[in-house]
Design a protein around this motif. Structure first.
Motif, short mmCIF file in Angstrom:
data_model
loop_
_atom_site.label_atom_id
_atom_site.label_comp_id
_atom_site.label_asym_id
_atom_site.label_seq_id
_atom_site.Cartn_x
_atom_site.Cartn_y
_atom_site.Cartn_z
N GLY A 187 28.02 -1.40 -44.92
CA GLY A 187 28.25 -2.91 -45.40
C GLY A 187 26.91 -3.59 -45.87
N ARG A 188 27.00 -4.83 -46.21
CA ARG A 188 25.99 -5.83 -46.57
C ARG A 188 25.01 -5.88 -45.37
N PRO A 189 23.77 -6.26 -45.77
CA PRO A 189 22.49 -6.03 -44.86
C PRO A 189 22.73 -7.60 -44.17
#
Ligand code: SF4
Length: 462
Positions: free
Chosen positions: A51-53
């Motif tokens: 997923g996104r940081p």
């Protein structure tokens, strides 16, 4: 000649944030002691590997520290200030153009990953370790006290004791603070501290205590418990509890044991006010932990009607008797019993009585026992421990210990007046614990920055 500022817009600036923060700025001092190395490794297990940081947890903790150190009580305000203030940006490792996280991110992280990882306590303990490494902790004398902090609830939204039944609450439907209350019903610092039920219970935060302990109008509160080293007033441990004496005493024992376990520091003596002077508390401190108590004993034997109190009688340890003001003895057994157990030195409660003939002929009888034939005194199982505490309090060192105890009161005054924590923002035992831990971290950081400034002569750290 009248000057006029020339306004001109430049496309590019050369700007070094580092050079714009004064060397003596409080945040510069604090930055030297806030060691967050290894934080990402500690928290890695609480984040998904896909997923996104996320927002950097170190940034969030630095922003929270700014809030507590500078007395900014709202996270929305912290975000605004970090956006505008160069020193705050520098402390958070944000460049001029970096985006400041939204205030809503704090709430999600606090109730999730921060709480699961217990990161606030880890940060607090790292700061205490810095205080120890920089020679601010002597470790000989500790002081303990608790302060009432108003809970974020209103009397109007509360129920009387007779109308409140925790067993009817459905945890699935209940708000977070109520679920936390249900989870702490079996904890010594909260639900089981005392069987006495509070007069009122707040709907939004049932774990808060309805209390009139400040001798003013009653209100809902939690107790902030501090255990401090009395050399420089460093907070060695902090604990949230219900605002009742039993919970505060229990928190003291928890903090003493945790300090011994985490830092291998056991004080030689402990100073506290009368609230900590019950027999159970003294037994735990003196007998089980071998700490000298500079704590006034709670004495129910003291009388206020003008007749002799227990303290007017002298204990004679060698002969197992009290001596009354008239010079006669009070004994727990007078006959020559064949059972030697009656005369053993084993710790158990006993009643000591004067002889009837002595009292009947005594000129002081009206001042001693006007309504009974003889005077008697109950000696508790652990009266010897209470006597030991009385001896400590009567010693010359007690004045020094009492003077040092003021440091914990000053910390609470600073917490409320300077850091603005006179009313809680978060609800529930866990939210309150987070607030108290962050505030104690901020107070220790401020003290480190003040007592160990950057331009001070370097000291050996080992
Ligand atoms: S009344 Fe009895 S116990 Fe009290 S002072 Fe007189 S002799 Fe002692």
């Amino acid at each position: 000649m009248l000057g006029r500022q020339k306004v001109h817009t430049r496309l590019f600036y050369e700007f070094d944030l580092e050079t714009h923060i004064p060397p003596d700025h409080l945040l510069r001092g604090i930055d030297r002691f806030l060691d967050l190395t290894g934080l990402h490794e500690e928290m890695r297990g609480f984040y998904s590997h896909t997923g996104r940081p996320s927002i950097d947890p170190e940034l969030m903790i630095r922003m929270l520290v700014i809030g507590y150190v500078m007395g900014l009580r709202s996270e929305r305000r912290v975000c605004q200030e970090v956006h505008l203030n160069l020193a705050y940006r520098w402390f958070c490792r944000l460049g001029l153009e970096d985006k400041v996280p939204d205030h809503s991110s704090f709430s999600k992280l606090r109730h999730g990953k921060f709480r699961d990882s217990d990161i606030f306590r880890h940060v607090f303990e790292r700061v205490v370790a810095q205080c120890i490494a920089h020679g601010l902790v002597g470790g000989q004398g500790f002081a303990v006290d608790a302060s009432l902090i108003s809970a974020d609830v209103q009397k109007q939204s509360s129920s009387r004791q007779s109308e409140w039944d925790a067993s009817t609450i459905d945890p699935a439907e209940a708000p977070r603070a109520v679920r936390e209350y249900l989870d702490t019903l079996d904890e010594e610092a909260f639900g089981t501290a005392t069987p006495v039920k509070p007069k009122f219970t707040a709907h939004a935060d049932p774990a808060s205590q309805w209390t009139a302990a400040r001798k003013g109008p009653a209100f809902f509160a939690y107790s902030d418990n501090y255990l401090i080293d009395t050399d420089h007033g460093i907070i060695m441990d902090v604990e949230a509890s219900r605002s009742v004496r039993q919970a505060e005493v229990g928190s003291t024992l928890t903090m003493l044991d945790r300090t011994a376990e985490r830092f291998d520091i056991r004080p030689d003596w402990l100073v506290a006010d009368t609230a900590y002077g019950s027999e159970e508390s003294l037994v735990e401190i003196v007998l089980k932990r071998q700490i000298l108590p500079f704590i006034p004993v709670i004495d129910k034997g003291e009388r206020t009607d003008g007749t002799f109190s227990r303290s007017d009688f002298t204990w004679d340890e060698e002969n197992d008797r009290y001596i009354c003001p008239e010079g006669n003895e009070l004994r727990h057994a007078r006959r020559n019993y064949s059972d030697p157990a009656r005369f053993s030195n084993e710790m158990k409660p006993r009643r000591y009585r004067a002889a009837k003939t002595d009292c009947q002929a005594c000129p002081l009888k009206a001042q001693c026992c006007p309504n009974s034939e003889t005077r008697s005194l109950q000696r508790g199982k652990y009266e010897i421990v209470r006597d030991f505490a009385r001896t400590c309090v009567a010693s010359a060192f007690n004045e020094t210990a009492s003077r040092r105890r003021k440091k914990v009161e000053m910390l609470f005054a600073h917490l409320k007046r300077i850091l603005g924590l006179s009313r809680l923002r978060l609800r529930g035992p866990l939210g309150v614990r987070d607030e108290f831990t962050l505030a104690a971290t901020a107070q220790n950081l401020r003290k480190l920055a003040k007592l160990r400034p950057a331009n001070a002569p370097s000291m050996q750290i080992g």
